[in-house]
Design an enzyme around this catalytic site. Structure first.
Site, PDB file in Angstrom:
ATOM      1  CG  HIS A   8      -0.323   0.096   2.529  1.00 39.17           C
ATOM      2  ND1 HIS A   8       0.460  -0.915   3.055  1.00 39.17           N
ATOM      3  CD2 HIS A   8      -0.347   1.075   3.484  1.00 39.17           C
ATOM      4  CE1 HIS A   8       0.875  -0.572   4.256  1.00 39.17           C
ATOM      5  NE2 HIS A   8       0.417   0.639   4.538  1.00 39.17           N
ATOM      6  CG  HIS A  49       0.028   4.562   4.772  1.00 38.92           C
ATOM      7  ND1 HIS A  49      -0.831   3.842   5.585  1.00 38.92           N
ATOM      8  CD2 HIS A  49      -0.618   5.736   4.496  1.00 38.92           C
ATOM      9  CE1 HIS A  49      -1.938   4.539   5.783  1.00 38.92           C
ATOM     10  NE2 HIS A  49      -1.840   5.683   5.126  1.00 38.92           N
ATOM     11  CG  ASP A  64       4.985   2.824   7.286  1.00 40.17           C
ATOM     12  OD1 ASP A  64       4.122   3.201   6.477  1.00 40.17           O
ATOM     13  OD2 ASP A  64       4.728   2.056   8.243  1.00 40.17           O
ATOM     14  CG  HIS A  65       4.237  -0.217   4.187  1.00 38.80           C
ATOM     15  ND1 HIS A  65       4.222  -1.553   4.505  1.00 38.80           N
ATOM     16  CD2 HIS A  65       3.753   0.424   5.284  1.00 38.80           C
ATOM     17  CE1 HIS A  65       3.742  -1.710   5.733  1.00 38.80           C
ATOM     18  NE2 HIS A  65       3.451  -0.522   6.221  1.00 38.80           N
ATOM     19  CG  HIS A  73      -4.284   0.262   6.197  1.00 38.22           C
ATOM     20  ND1 HIS A  73      -4.122   0.228   7.565  1.00 38.22           N
ATOM     21  CD2 HIS A  73      -3.260   1.027   5.722  1.00 38.22           C
ATOM     22  CE1 HIS A  73      -3.046   0.914   7.889  1.00 38.22           C
ATOM     23  NE2 HIS A  73      -2.509   1.416   6.795  1.00 38.22           N
ATOM     24  CG  ASP A  99       0.440  -1.418   7.517  1.00 38.08           C
ATOM     25  OD1 ASP A  99       1.250  -2.357   7.586  1.00 38.08           O
ATOM     26  OD2 ASP A  99       0.750  -0.232   7.735  1.00 38.08           O
ATOM     27  CG  HIS A 117       3.629  -2.860  10.417  1.00 33.50           C
ATOM     28  ND1 HIS A 117       2.674  -2.149  11.100  1.00 33.50           N
ATOM     29  CD2 HIS A 117       4.056  -2.054   9.420  1.00 33.50           C
ATOM     30  CE1 HIS A 117       2.514  -0.960  10.542  1.00 33.50           C
ATOM     31  NE2 HIS A 117       3.352  -0.877   9.516  1.00 33.50           N
TER      32      HIS A 117
END
Length: 388
Positions: A88, A90, A92-93, A208, A279, A339
């Site tokens: 996804h 975001h 941090d990914h 999410h 997530d 995570h």
């Protein structure tokens, strides 16, 4: 002389085919975690990233900030990355992706015949990569192709959903970067990303704060073992005919008897199945449960502990109990949690006053009736053995 040589060559070729058919599945497979923390990289946990390795080929799942540095600290070689999957959008990914691609380019030499690196992720990923390369005046020395998954509106709160289909309409992407646009198969309730003679890779929908996906990598069943004793009883001695039968071809003996592969082959041997979830606070539809059923390894996030379930759900995340409930429903063989909130330090690096992460392990195992649960740590490698 010619006939004997011809017979030898044919026999050798058949044996080679037989060995190739049986050996292509005798592949080592392991998973290495490069980042197991949420939100941002820290000295104790990198941002989300893991590598599935098959015979030296690396498939990268998520690429948080600093992933290339984590590669350098690990036993893996980033230059062997052939496929990248982003769960996804975001940061941090996937904030580590432009830097990783540029570093790979610096370490590469131009090769027009080199197959492209295939990158899979939600709609909008192609434009992000192209913009990053364009604004930084970066030119990659290797080809890449971005395949985008079109999400559905029920994957996140209505106010958070963004339709990024307009992004590429008026822009010219680099040659070769344009890949497939993958829509949800309404019958299968999933996305087919890859299929070849060895395996199938599909994506499924998760809940999410923004559209998120899970991936399942499943090897196709291997041909069952030959019943050698039965073959000998039928008068067939070890040799090229064994290879033909193993490859699914019926053979006719000198006495006119026909032997079909089903006559002498044992049941097919199931392949390995690995499920990697982005997530989520849950799944959308019933595909996730079907695809993850009896997985050898399920990798599931557990950002917060069970006492903070309400907060976890509010932010689209899971707790150990939520992850274990899904694992139990799917009857998976091994659950790996990852995570984690950066408040949970790895056991070996926990200092006075730090929140203990072993409590997350206990919470998940209590749901699974004591079945062991693994807490992922950076640079941990999990081997997935062949089934026999």
């Amino acid at each position: 002389m010619f006939l004997s040589q011809h017979k030898y060559v044919c026999s050798a070729a058949q044996n080679l085919s037989f060995r190739w058919h049986t050996d292509i599945f005798k592949m080592s497979m392991d998973i290495t975690f490069l980042g197991t923390g949420s939100a941002y990289p820290s000295p104790t946990r990198g941002a989300s990233a893991l590598v599935l390795r098959r015979e030296g080929e690396c498939w990268l799942f998520d690429c948080g900030e600093g992933t290339q540095t984590q590669f350098m600290k690990s036993h893996l070689k980033a230059g062997r990355i052939t496929k990248i999957f982003i769960t996804h959008l975001h940061g941090d990914h996937f904030f580590g992706l432009p830097g990783l691609l540029c570093t790979l380019s610096l370490q590469s030499s131009p090769d027009l015949n080199k197959p492209p690196v295939d990158i899979y992720g939600p709609l909008g990923l192609r434009n992000f990569i192209w913009r990053s390369m364009e604004l930084s005046h970066s030119q990659l020395l290797f080809p890449y192709t971005v395949h985008e998954l079109v999400p559905t509106r029920d994957q996140c709160p209505a106010e958070e959903f963004r339709d990024f289909s307009y992004l590429d309409r008026d822009e010219v992407s680099p040659e070769g970067a344009q890949g497939r646009i993958l829509h949800l198969d309404p019958v299968e309730d999933s996305y087919l990303l890859i299929e070849d003679e060895q395996l199938v890779l599909k994506a499924f929908r998760l809940c999410h704060r923004i559209p998120s996906f899970g991936f399942v990598v499943e090897e196709k069943p291997r041909t069952g073992k030959l019943n050698v004793q039965k073959l000998k009883d039928l008068g067939v001695q070890p040799g090229p005919l064994y290879g033909k039968l193993k490859n699914g071809t019926a053979v006719v003996l000198e006495n006119g008897v026909t032997i079909s592969p089903s006559d002498v082959l044992e049941d097919p041997i199931p392949g390995r199945k690995i499920c990697i979830l982005g997530d989520c606070s849950g799944v959308v539809g019933d595909a996730a449960m079907k695809l993850c059923c009896e997985a050898d390894v399920l990798i599931h996030e557990a950002t917060l502990n069970d006492t903070q379930e309400e907060k976890a759900r509010e932010h689209g995340h899971s707790t150990p109990k939520m992850a274990a409930d899904f694992a139990k429903l799917c009857k998976v063989k091994k659950l790996v949690l990852t995570h984690f909130s950066q408040r949970y330090k790895p056991a070996a690096q926990r200092g006075e006053g730090d929140t203990g992460i072993t409590e997350l392990k206990r919470q998940a195992e209590s749901v699974l009736d004591g079945q062991e649960v693994t807490l992922a740590e950076d640079f941990m490698t999990i081997e997935i053995p062949m089934k026999k």
